[in-house]
Design an enzyme around this catalytic site. Structure first.
Site, mmCIF file in Angstrom:
data_model
loop_
_atom_site.group_PDB
_atom_site.id
_atom_site.type_symbol
_atom_site.label_atom_id
_atom_site.label_comp_id
_atom_site.label_asym_id
_atom_site.label_seq_id
_atom_site.Cartn_x
_atom_site.Cartn_y
_atom_site.Cartn_z
ATOM 1 N N HIS A 1 0.808 -1.216 0.000
ATOM 2 C CA HIS A 1 0.000 0.000 0.000
ATOM 3 C C HIS A 1 0.843 1.268 0.000
ATOM 4 O O HIS A 1 0.331 2.353 0.291
ATOM 5 C CB HIS A 1 -0.947 0.001 1.207
ATOM 6 C CG HIS A 1 -1.917 -1.132 1.190
ATOM 7 N ND1 HIS A 1 -2.335 -1.783 2.334
ATOM 8 C CD2 HIS A 1 -2.532 -1.760 0.164
ATOM 9 C CE1 HIS A 1 -3.180 -2.746 2.012
ATOM 10 N NE2 HIS A 1 -3.312 -2.749 0.707
ATOM 11 N N CYS B 1 2.997 -10.568 17.935
ATOM 12 C CA CYS B 1 4.084 -10.894 17.005
ATOM 13 C C CYS B 1 5.444 -10.702 17.662
ATOM 14 O O CYS B 1 6.339 -11.538 17.520
ATOM 15 C CB CYS B 1 3.987 -10.034 15.756
ATOM 16 S SG CYS B 1 2.493 -10.285 14.769
#
Length: 315
Positions: free
Chosen positions: A162, A305
């Site tokens: 993006h 994460c």
């Protein structure tokens, strides 16, 4: 349009402007915008270890959830994402292009938020993926994020699906500059303008009132006087077919897929998970909360994460 040489120069400049030492990996995570979750379960850690060990050409896709531990909010996280905290929504591509007042509002908010947003640093998860690349485990990284944290971490085999907020381009002539350079133009045009934000949003945005942005001046392109836009895919816009084909090619060269920090609600990223399923690649998902892949992923892990990835030994 811009040349490949100029693109590489801008990429290197972003990197050199922001790189720091590896001491970043020892910094405590910022959990302000991270949803609550349990610590990693040893059995599930072992499952991810086995998945990574069996992978020889790992394709990794990251989302906003990998950057929340660097202090950047996301849109959809339960309780702490933008949609949970406020009724505000990100700017739409068509609105930005057609409306001068929308651009003024966007750039004023971005101008105020830029010093903090641009100072965010990679967390342990970004650094682990960089190391996996160096060791030959990670074949290609695709990030849906526009925060440049993978670049700051040192990742090179990477596609910013993006785009990146650290670059700006002209919609008319295509001229490109660094966002840091544009900040100087903003300051020169608005020497007495000041505004105090009353909230932060993803992608370098802050909350300001219409009254606050009314007198903010926005520069035009230095070459042609055209409209300047961050080099990102706004909501309502589409990723170029050239970039999509390139990512599909990298996926075709891979033997497994890891999703880290993404619910995959946006189709621009989800399409690659569908392609991986069609190719019968094993897919692991590491994300706090449900995702669109949960019903067909080989492995789903509901942890941070930055807490789980450093536990995996890359062999």
């Amino acid at each position: 349009m811009f040349s490949a040489r100029k693109w590489c120069g801008i990429f290197r400049a972003v990197r050199l402007h922001h790189c720091r030492s590896r001491s970043v990996s020892r910094a405590s995570p910022n959990l302000t915008f991270v949803p609550a979750c349990l610590p990693p379960d040893p059995a599930e850690v072992e499952e991810l270890q086995r998945f990574v060990s069996n992978s020889k050409r790992l394709f990794v896709m990251t989302g906003a959830g990998i950057s929340t531990e660097s202090g950047i909010p996301d849109y959809r996280s339960e309780g702490v994402g933008l949609y949970a905290r406020t009724d505000r929504r990100p700017v739409q591509h068509a609105e930005f292009v057609r409306s001068a007042s929308a651009r003024q509002r966007y750039w004023a908010r971005n101008f105020v938020g830029w010093p903090q947003f641009s100072s965010h640093q990679p967390n342990k998860a970004h650094l682990v993926l960089r190391d996996w690349e160096k060791l030959g485990k990670l074949h290609w990284l695709v990030t849906q994020n526009v925060d440049a944290l993978h670049t700051k971490a040192g990742s090179q085999r990477m596609t910013e699906l993006h785009g990146c907020t650290h670059r700006v381009f002209c919609l008319a002539c295509g001229d490109r500059i660094l966002r840091a350079e544009l900040q100087e133009h903003f300051e020169a045009l608005n020497p007495t303008w000041k505004a105090e934000a009353f909230g932060v949003a993803p992608d370098g945005d802050v909350f300001l009132t219409d009254e606050q942005v009314r007198n903010f001046r926005v520069p035009a392109c230095r070459k042609c006087g055209g409209i300047l836009k961050p080099d990102v895919t706004f909501f309502g816009d589409t990723v170029s077919q050239e970039k999509v084909r390139f990512v599909h090619q990298r996926l075709a060269e891979s033997d497994s897929m890891l999703i880290a920090g993404s619910s995959m609600q946006v189709y621009s990223g989800y399409r690659f998970a569908l392609a991986a399923r069609e190719k019968k690649l094993p897919i692991a998902v590491l994300n706090i909360g449900p995702t669109r892949l949960d019903h067909f992923a080989s492995l789903k892990l509901n942890f941070r994460c930055g807490e789980l990835l450093p536990l995996i030994v890359c062999t």
